[in-house]
Design an enzyme around this catalytic site. Structure first.
Site, PDB file in Angstrom:
ATOM      1  N   LEU A   1       0.878  -1.165   0.000  1.00 32.34           N
ATOM      2  CA  LEU A   1       0.000   0.000   0.000  1.00 32.34           C
ATOM      3  C   LEU A   1       0.917   1.216   0.000  1.00 32.34           C
ATOM      4  O   LEU A   1       1.981   1.203   0.626  1.00 32.34           O
ATOM      5  CB  LEU A   1      -0.882   0.014   1.253  1.00 32.34           C
ATOM      6  CG  LEU A   1      -1.982  -1.049   1.343  1.00 32.34           C
ATOM      7  CD1 LEU A   1      -2.681  -0.986   2.696  1.00 32.34           C
ATOM      8  CD2 LEU A   1      -3.004  -0.887   0.224  1.00 32.34           C
ATOM      9  N   ASP A   2       0.489   2.283  -0.661  1.00 30.95           N
ATOM     10  CA  ASP A   2       1.302   3.500  -0.704  1.00 30.95           C
ATOM     11  C   ASP A   2       1.528   4.072   0.691  1.00 30.95           C
ATOM     12  O   ASP A   2       0.733   3.836   1.604  1.00 30.95           O
ATOM     13  CB  ASP A   2       0.593   4.598  -1.517  1.00 30.95           C
ATOM     14  CG  ASP A   2       0.368   4.199  -2.953  1.00 30.95           C
ATOM     15  OD1 ASP A   2       1.119   3.347  -3.455  1.00 30.95           O
ATOM     16  OD2 ASP A   2      -0.573   4.749  -3.557  1.00 30.95           O
ATOM     17  N   TYR A   3       2.546   4.885   0.793  1.00 31.01           N
ATOM     18  CA  TYR A   3       2.855   5.605   2.030  1.00 31.01           C
ATOM     19  C   TYR A   3       1.606   6.317   2.569  1.00 31.01           C
ATOM     20  O   TYR A   3       1.324   6.310   3.754  1.00 31.01           O
ATOM     21  CB  TYR A   3       3.962   6.622   1.699  1.00 31.01           C
ATOM     22  CG  TYR A   3       4.521   7.381   2.864  1.00 31.01           C
ATOM     23  CD1 TYR A   3       5.458   6.779   3.713  1.00 31.01           C
ATOM     24  CD2 TYR A   3       4.163   8.703   3.113  1.00 31.01           C
ATOM     25  CE1 TYR A   3       5.998   7.481   4.780  1.00 31.01           C
ATOM     26  CE2 TYR A   3       4.697   9.407   4.169  1.00 31.01           C
ATOM     27  CZ  TYR A   3       5.620   8.794   5.007  1.00 31.01           C
ATOM     28  OH  TYR A   3       6.146   9.482   6.054  1.00 31.01           O
TER      29      TYR A   3
ATOM     30  N   THR B   1      -1.542   5.638   1.861  1.00 32.72           N
ATOM     31  CA  THR B   1      -2.742   4.797   1.905  1.00 32.72           C
ATOM     32  C   THR B   1      -2.759   4.035   3.221  1.00 32.72           C
ATOM     33  O   THR B   1      -1.717   3.577   3.680  1.00 32.72           O
ATOM     34  CB  THR B   1      -2.735   3.790   0.732  1.00 32.72           C
ATOM     35  OG1 THR B   1      -2.688   4.508  -0.501  1.00 32.72           O
ATOM     36  CG2 THR B   1      -3.970   2.904   0.737  1.00 32.72           C
TER      37      THR B   1
ATOM     38  N   ARG C   1      -5.233   5.659  -7.355  1.00 35.73           N
ATOM     39  CA  ARG C   1      -4.887   7.089  -7.487  1.00 35.73           C
ATOM     40  C   ARG C   1      -4.777   7.469  -8.969  1.00 35.73           C
ATOM     41  O   ARG C   1      -5.228   8.532  -9.388  1.00 35.73           O
ATOM     42  CB  ARG C   1      -3.560   7.395  -6.785  1.00 35.73           C
ATOM     43  CG  ARG C   1      -3.657   7.284  -5.282  1.00 35.73           C
ATOM     44  CD  ARG C   1      -2.304   7.483  -4.596  1.00 35.73           C
ATOM     45  NE  ARG C   1      -2.386   7.010  -3.228  1.00 35.73           N
ATOM     46  CZ  ARG C   1      -2.876   7.714  -2.207  1.00 35.73           C
ATOM     47  NH1 ARG C   1      -3.286   8.949  -2.395  1.00 35.73           N
ATOM     48  NH2 ARG C   1      -2.958   7.190  -1.001  1.00 35.73           N
TER      49      ARG C   1
END
Ligand code: URA
Length: 239
Positions: free
Chosen positions: A102-104, A106, A190
């Site tokens: 997961l993104d930073y 998210t 995103r």
């Protein structure tokens, strides 16, 4: 029951052949008694095996479901010294790795395990595991946007597979919806929103296959139940 040298190899002592040599050297005790003969079998559940006086055991598989907070990265270490998801896992845990990422920015459901086989099953694109995101965007989600999400959106790495969308709140200023995608491309949600002209305000994964984030607070984890692990393994092998 398992052959002693195999048990030793599974415990990371040495290869099976080298373990046989270690046994022959008289360095292995089972329940306190030195064993030097080959063909000795141990019960992994009850027998105590020591090599050079140190108790060994095969690596247990562990499965954590973490509510990843915003502001940490989904790798096991970071040269820039940022928090990683492992900062939320007990120090006593065997070495584990996140399943996908997961993104930073998210938050949400992230599986973390030392079961490499399950990780491969769940991250393989062919298995199309559902991932559901609570998505908050700037601006109004129009019916045209909805159709685009559900039909596929052209991104630089190709068109996305049809997604499912459930509206929660829509206004001119911002919109909130659940988006279920079946792929796991980098920054996919995103980029899909960006392609439709919407900035993402927040993104939280609340579902992965049949697993739900539930009531876990940010930074909290729970262990997967045995039946959940079995069900995940089936998911991977069904397709
Ligand atoms: N899609 C994104 O854009 N980011 C994530 O972290 C997960 C899915």
């Amino acid at each position: 029951m398992e052959r002693l040298q195999k048990y030793m190899a599974h415990s990371g002592v040495a290869s099976r052949r080298r373990s046989e040599e270690i046994i022959a050297e008289g360095r292995v005790r089972v329940n306190g008694k030195v064993v030097t003969g080959m063909g000795f079998k141990v019960d992994p559940g009850t027998d105590k095996v020591e090599v050079d006086g140190k108790v060994i055991s095969p690596e247990q598989k562990v499965y954590y479901l973490l509510h990843k907070p915003v502001g940490c990265i989904s790798t096991t270490d970071d040269p820039r010294g940022r928090k990683t998801v492992l900062d939320y896992i007990p120090e006593s845990s065997p070495r584990v790795y996140p399943v996908g990422r997961l993104d930073y920015d998210t938050s949400g459901l992230l599986l973390i395990t030392n079961d490499g086989q399950l990780t491969n099953l769940l991250t393989h694109p062919a298995h199309e595991i559902d991932k559901t995101y609570m998505t908050e965007i700037e601006g109004k989600l129009t019916s045209r946007d909805r159709n685009r999400f559900c039909e596929g959106i052209e991104l630089e790495d190709g068109e996305t597979a049809p997604a499912e969308l459930e509206e929660i709140y829509v206004s001119d200023a911002k919109s909130i919806f659940l988006l279920t995608i079946h792929e796991g491309r980098n920054r996919q949600v995103r980029r899909m929103c960006g392609q439709l002209g919407h900035n993402v305000i927040s993104l939280k994964r609340i579902g992965l296959a049949f697993l739900k984030l539930g009531e876990l607070d940010e930074g909290e984890f729970r262990h997967l139940k045995e039946r959940e692990v079995q069900k995940l393994k089936q998911l991977g092998s069904e397709r």
